[in-house]
Design an enzyme around this catalytic site. Structure first.
Site, PDB file in Angstrom:
ATOM      1  N   LYS A  53      -2.378  -0.873  -4.458  1.00 23.07           N
ATOM      2  CA  LYS A  53      -1.986   0.321  -3.732  1.00 23.07           C
ATOM      3  C   LYS A  53      -2.891   1.419  -4.405  1.00 23.07           C
ATOM      4  O   LYS A  53      -3.461   2.148  -3.607  1.00 23.07           O
ATOM      5  CB  LYS A  53      -0.681   0.685  -3.899  1.00 23.07           C
ATOM      6  CG  LYS A  53       0.242  -0.050  -2.970  1.00 23.07           C
ATOM      7  CD  LYS A  53       0.375   0.329  -1.479  1.00 23.07           C
ATOM      8  CE  LYS A  53      -0.508  -0.672  -0.694  1.00 23.07           C
ATOM      9  NZ  LYS A  53      -0.175  -2.151  -0.546  1.00 23.07           N
ATOM     10  N   GLU A  63       0.904  -5.475  -7.143  1.00 23.37           N
ATOM     11  CA  GLU A  63       1.033  -4.557  -5.847  1.00 23.37           C
ATOM     12  C   GLU A  63       0.636  -3.202  -6.022  1.00 23.37           C
ATOM     13  O   GLU A  63      -0.042  -2.472  -5.298  1.00 23.37           O
ATOM     14  CB  GLU A  63       2.253  -4.950  -5.092  1.00 23.37           C
ATOM     15  CG  GLU A  63       2.461  -4.159  -3.895  1.00 23.37           C
ATOM     16  CD  GLU A  63       1.424  -4.313  -2.625  1.00 23.37           C
ATOM     17  OE1 GLU A  63       0.602  -5.107  -2.960  1.00 23.37           O
ATOM     18  OE2 GLU A  63       1.393  -3.494  -1.971  1.00 23.37           O
ATOM     19  N   LYS A  88      -6.923  -2.148   8.925  1.00 20.33           N
ATOM     20  CA  LYS A  88      -5.442  -2.517   8.770  1.00 20.33           C
ATOM     21  C   LYS A  88      -5.226  -3.827   9.184  1.00 20.33           C
ATOM     22  O   LYS A  88      -4.643  -4.666   8.608  1.00 20.33           O
ATOM     23  CB  LYS A  88      -4.742  -1.675   9.831  1.00 20.33           C
ATOM     24  CG  LYS A  88      -3.302  -2.192   9.848  1.00 20.33           C
ATOM     25  CD  LYS A  88      -2.550  -1.580   8.642  1.00 20.33           C
ATOM     26  CE  LYS A  88      -1.133  -1.828   8.790  1.00 20.33           C
ATOM     27  NZ  LYS A  88      -0.526  -1.787   7.307  1.00 20.33           N
ATOM     28  N   GLU A 137      -6.497   1.033  -3.532  1.00 23.86           N
ATOM     29  CA  GLU A 137      -6.821   1.102  -1.887  1.00 23.86           C
ATOM     30  C   GLU A 137      -6.871   2.640  -1.701  1.00 23.86           C
ATOM     31  O   GLU A 137      -7.875   2.741  -0.957  1.00 23.86           O
ATOM     32  CB  GLU A 137      -5.812   0.270  -1.112  1.00 23.86           C
ATOM     33  CG  GLU A 137      -5.838  -0.990  -1.109  1.00 23.86           C
ATOM     34  CD  GLU A 137      -4.866  -1.517  -0.026  1.00 23.86           C
ATOM     35  OE1 GLU A 137      -3.321  -1.248  -0.334  1.00 23.86           O
ATOM     36  OE2 GLU A 137      -4.934  -2.014   1.075  1.00 23.86           O
ATOM     37  N   ASN A 150     -14.976  -7.532  19.638  1.00 30.34           N
ATOM     38  CA  ASN A 150     -14.336  -7.374  18.288  1.00 30.34           C
ATOM     39  C   ASN A 150     -14.424  -8.868  17.692  1.00 30.34           C
ATOM     40  O   ASN A 150     -14.224  -9.630  18.345  1.00 30.34           O
ATOM     41  CB  ASN A 150     -12.680  -6.860  18.391  1.00 30.34           C
ATOM     42  CG  ASN A 150     -12.029  -7.174  17.292  1.00 30.34           C
ATOM     43  OD1 ASN A 150     -12.264  -7.520  16.146  1.00 30.34           O
ATOM     44  ND2 ASN A 150     -10.869  -7.844  17.510  1.00 30.34           N
ATOM     45  N   GLY A 151     -14.609  -8.967  16.393  1.00 32.26           N
ATOM     46  CA  GLY A 151     -14.743 -10.355  15.755  1.00 32.26           C
ATOM     47  C   GLY A 151     -16.482 -10.682  15.358  1.00 32.26           C
ATOM     48  O   GLY A 151     -17.018  -9.662  15.154  1.00 32.26           O
ATOM     49  N   HIS A 165      -5.501 -11.375 -24.138  1.00 28.66           N
ATOM     50  CA  HIS A 165      -6.741 -12.340 -24.381  1.00 28.66           C
ATOM     51  C   HIS A 165      -7.793 -11.475 -23.530  1.00 28.66           C
ATOM     52  O   HIS A 165      -8.766 -12.583 -23.111  1.00 28.66           O
ATOM     53  CB  HIS A 165      -6.101 -13.608 -23.381  1.00 28.66           C
ATOM     54  CG  HIS A 165      -5.028 -14.245 -24.316  1.00 28.66           C
ATOM     55  ND1 HIS A 165      -5.318 -14.812 -25.359  1.00 28.66           N
ATOM     56  CD2 HIS A 165      -3.833 -14.360 -23.922  1.00 28.66           C
ATOM     57  CE1 HIS A 165      -4.006 -15.430 -25.908  1.00 28.66           C
ATOM     58  NE2 HIS A 165      -3.208 -15.014 -24.953  1.00 28.66           N
ATOM     59  N   ARG A 208      -7.688  -0.188  12.973  1.00 23.38           N
ATOM     60  CA  ARG A 208      -8.217  -1.452  13.166  1.00 23.38           C
ATOM     61  C   ARG A 208      -9.867  -1.235  12.580  1.00 23.38           C
ATOM     62  O   ARG A 208     -10.541  -2.125  12.175  1.00 23.38           O
ATOM     63  CB  ARG A 208      -8.513  -1.985  14.296  1.00 23.38           C
ATOM     64  CG  ARG A 208      -7.173  -2.041  15.151  1.00 23.38           C
ATOM     65  CD  ARG A 208      -7.200  -2.588  16.409  1.00 23.38           C
ATOM     66  NE  ARG A 208      -7.839  -4.168  16.393  1.00 23.38           N
ATOM     67  CZ  ARG A 208      -7.047  -5.097  16.251  1.00 23.38           C
ATOM     68  NH1 ARG A 208      -5.680  -5.065  16.251  1.00 23.38           N
ATOM     69  NH2 ARG A 208      -7.796  -6.463  16.284  1.00 23.38           N
ATOM     70  N   TRP A 215     -15.376  -1.633  12.499  1.00 20.85           N
ATOM     71  CA  TRP A 215     -15.672  -1.970  11.042  1.00 20.85           C
ATOM     72  C   TRP A 215     -16.387  -2.777  11.037  1.00 20.85           C
ATOM     73  O   TRP A 215     -16.476  -3.826  11.401  1.00 20.85           O
ATOM     74  CB  TRP A 215     -13.888  -2.556  10.795  1.00 20.85           C
ATOM     75  CG  TRP A 215     -13.852  -2.605   9.287  1.00 20.85           C
ATOM     76  CD1 TRP A 215     -13.411  -1.821   8.384  1.00 20.85           C
ATOM     77  CD2 TRP A 215     -14.105  -4.003   8.899  1.00 20.85           C
ATOM     78  NE1 TRP A 215     -13.383  -2.168   7.165  1.00 20.85           N
ATOM     79  CE2 TRP A 215     -13.758  -3.639   7.145  1.00 20.85           C
ATOM     80  CE3 TRP A 215     -14.431  -5.161   8.850  1.00 20.85           C
ATOM     81  CZ2 TRP A 215     -13.977  -4.465   6.299  1.00 20.85           C
ATOM     82  CZ3 TRP A 215     -14.713  -5.931   7.835  1.00 20.85           C
ATOM     83  CH2 TRP A 215     -14.451  -5.736   6.457  1.00 20.85           C
ATOM     84  N   CYS A 229     -12.265  -4.821  14.885  1.00 17.21           N
ATOM     85  CA  CYS A 229     -12.410  -3.281  15.427  1.00 17.21           C
ATOM     86  C   CYS A 229     -11.610  -3.405  16.524  1.00 17.21           C
ATOM     87  O   CYS A 229     -10.760  -3.942  16.682  1.00 17.21           O
ATOM     88  CB  CYS A 229     -13.696  -3.454  16.024  1.00 17.21           C
ATOM     89  SG  CYS A 229     -15.191  -4.129  14.886  1.00 17.21           S
TER      90      CYS A 229
END
Ligand code: AGP
Length: 612
Positions: A489, A485, A607, A492, A103-104, A508, A27, A77, A2
């Site tokens: 992207k 990657e 983020k 996301e 935050n946390g 397979h 955040r 968040w 957060c």
């Protein structure tokens, strides 16, 4: 995870808090809130949604901005408790005299909550954070500092707390246990925040608060306390360019940051690379003799940083002939760790704050390994927790989907591979010099690519395929992490279900996903596995798939095998990974924009992931 900002000074602070929260929105942005203290009491506003919703709620609560000169805000968040207004911060005690943002995570909150409920406290949210104002209230005897001390002694976990009392309106008391806390020092005013950008337009003088410290801020004073008493610390001057936090003419931060990759790579190489492949990385904390003794390298990271680590494995194994193990940090931290003296452990984290990566680094360090943080953020927790540091110099990245920090991580790993290769006498001076020259050309090639019709074409291909419900990404050797990657992207920012697989492994299982017209993105750059990749392309085409290939400019053969081609400039095969990811970033970007999505703030993501 957060974002927090607090202000104490002489200016009405409502707008300062809202603007600060907007700069911290990366955040977390599922709900937000703020509290203003005006000497008569506390005025709290909270809203589900992003900061625009909080602004609306504030206007609905009071048509004019309030004159309060103390306040704090929070952008959330969610970890404990759903996304609701009741779960948004700030949280207060039963009497509405103590208010807190956090935050946390408070890991022992369930037990504390049960104890408080047994004592008659009625909770109004589902959050872990709400135990804090109730505990502070219980310990409060007119001194918020002492009540904070007594409260944090009861809490387990990792968190940053900022608290205010209606009885001490010109004062904020903040505490940090692992998660970040900085103080912005102004003239007759102070800020506390999760990150410097929150107050950057107001002041460039910042004090980093250490884990375990409590800081008391008033308009004219900052006092930091650790377990032994008052700590003296002078502010450091922040020299970031404020424009870095603006979009600079691009429609989104993500697109701007994709285009900033040449500069990020150039700066990351900077003055570290000398003729004959000599690399200067003094921050590692290992001289050449110690590097020569490295027996194994472990790389731990999450998400996009993990993919950079996978690319790094090919570079380190090829150029330095050192065995490399790469693992997602959330798995590494809970396995029986066999790292030890002789091992070099690299924690890759652009933010320097990812909880799992920090934990994995700690586990390895406790076992006696030499731990290096590969990060973009100076002074971040990863740096503090490590024996050495290798900085990327990508500048501030705002877009939640990492782009420029990823390519800078790969280039930093290439520098490390060169250095290790020389130290271990695997590379000759001439060989290292040639590789160094090739590496130095990469930023120019990325720049050339981004300005070329090929980049526009990659976006056009993305738009053409934007309505597809599923994508498969394939790659082999160093093309495999590039495929991973590219797929990440796309997931996301476009929310399209996407699978990424080593091309040779596809038959397979994942091949069963394909049906007529399924788009398959294949990293098919030149190299010793090119023919193998072409065979895999034939396997998917035989099932009716449409192939979108990333290929090396000048390769004429690929045209016979692909429905669309995104060409990149020619480089040595291992370094092609830095180039090949760029069209995949643009492709994902174009798909997401064609779907009308907010690429800078994708749903459910943040983020910086400071929770496990
Ligand atoms: C990147 O696009 C993602 N948002 C995410 O996977 C990220 O790479 C991951 O959370 C690790 O972050 P870090 O590099 O800050 O540790």
């Amino acid at each position: 995870m957060c974002g927090i900002i607090g202000y104490v000074g002489r200016r009405p602070c409502e707008e300062l808090i809202l603007a600060g929260l907007e700069r911290l929105e990366y955040r977390g942005y599922d709900s937000a809130g703020m509290v203003l203290l005006d000497g008569e009491g506390m005025r709290t506003v909270r809203a589900v949604g992003n900061l625009a919703e909080l602004r609306k709620a504030a206007r609905a609560a009071h048509a004019e901005a309030l004159p309060a000169t103390t306040g704090m805000g929070h952008t959330r968040w969610a970890t404990h408790g759903r996304v609701t207004e009741a779960n948004a911060h700030p949280h207060s005690d039963t009497h509405g005299r103590i208010t807190v943002v956090m935050n946390g995570i408070v890991e022992n909150y369930a037990r504390l909550r049960a104890e408080l409920q047994d004592a008659g406290v009625v909770f109004r949210s589902e959050t872990d954070a709400e135990v804090i104002p109730h505990l502070i209230s219980r310990h409060y005897g007119g001194d918020l500092l002492q009540a904070m001390r007594d409260t944090v002694a009861l809490l387990e976990g990792h968190f940053t707390i900022v608290a205010a009392s209606a009885d001490e309106p010109g004062r904020l008391v903040a505490y940090r246990q692992e998660t970040p806390l900085v103080v912005g020092v102004g003239k007759g005013e102070h800020f506390v925040a999760s990150a410097i950008p929150a107050f950057l337009p107001e002041t460039r003088d910042a004090i980093l608060v250490e884990s375990g410290e409590i800081v008391v801020v008033e308009a004219d004073a900052v006092v930091i306390h650790d377990a032994d008493g008052v700590v003296t610390r002078t502010p450091a001057r922040v020299d970031w360019d404020e424009d870095a936090a603006e979009k600079g003419g691009f429609e989104t931060f993500m697109l701007k940051e994709i285009h900033e990759q040449p500069a990020a790579l150039r700066d990351t190489i900077g003055d570290r690379l000398r003729p004959e492949g000599e690399v200067d990385l003094p921050g590692l904390g290992l001289d050449d003799a110690a590097l020569a003794r490295v027996e194994r390298v472990h790389i731990v990271a999450c998400g996009t940083s993990f993919h950079a680590g996978l690319v790094g494995r090919y570079l380190l194994e090829d150029w330095a002939r050192v065995p490399v193990h790469v693992e997602v940090a959330s798995e590494y931290r809970y396995r029986t760790c066999l790292a030890g003296p002789g091992d070099l452990v690299i924690g890759i984290t652009q933010s320097g704050e990812t909880a799992d990566t920090l934990a994995a680094m700690r586990v390895a360090r406790e076992r006696g390994a030499h731990v290096v943080a590969l990060t973009n953020i100076m002074g971040s927790q990863a740096v503090r927790d490590a024996d050495g540091v290798l900085y990327t110099r990508a500048g501030l990245e705002i877009g939640v989907a990492a782009t420029k920090t990823h390519s800078a991580q790969v280039v930093a790993l290439a520098l490390l591979a060169l250095k290790l290769g020389r130290a271990r006498h695997v590379l000759s001076a001439a060989g290292a010099g040639d590789l160094g020259d090739e590496l130095t050309r990469i930023p120019d090639l990325v720049q050339e690519y981004l300005g070329s019709p090929a980049a526009a074409h990659a976006m056009e291909v993305g738009r053409q395929y934007a309505d597809r419900p599923f994508f498969l990404y394939l790659g082999r050797h160093v093309g495999m992490p590039v495929a991973y990657e590219g797929a990440l992207k796309l997931k996301e920012i476009s929310y399209v279900p996407t699978e990424a697989y080593p091309a040779g492994e596809m038959k397979h299982g994942p091949i069963a996903l394909l049906e007529d017209g399924s788009p398959v993105v294949v990293v098919a750059t030149d190299g010793h596995v090119f023919d193998k990749v072409v065979s895999n392309i034939q396997e998917v085409r035989a099932r009716g798939a449409r192939v979108i290939a990333v290929a090396t400019s000048g390769n004429e053969e690929i045209a016979a095998h692909a429905d669309a081609i995104m060409f990149i400039p020619r480089t040595p095969p291992l370094l092609a990974s830095v180039l090949a990811v760029v069209p995949l970033q643009l492709f994902a970007y174009a798909v997401a924009r064609a779907r009308g999505l907010n690429v800078d703030q994708p749903r459910n993501l943040a983020k910086t992931v400071t929770v496990e």
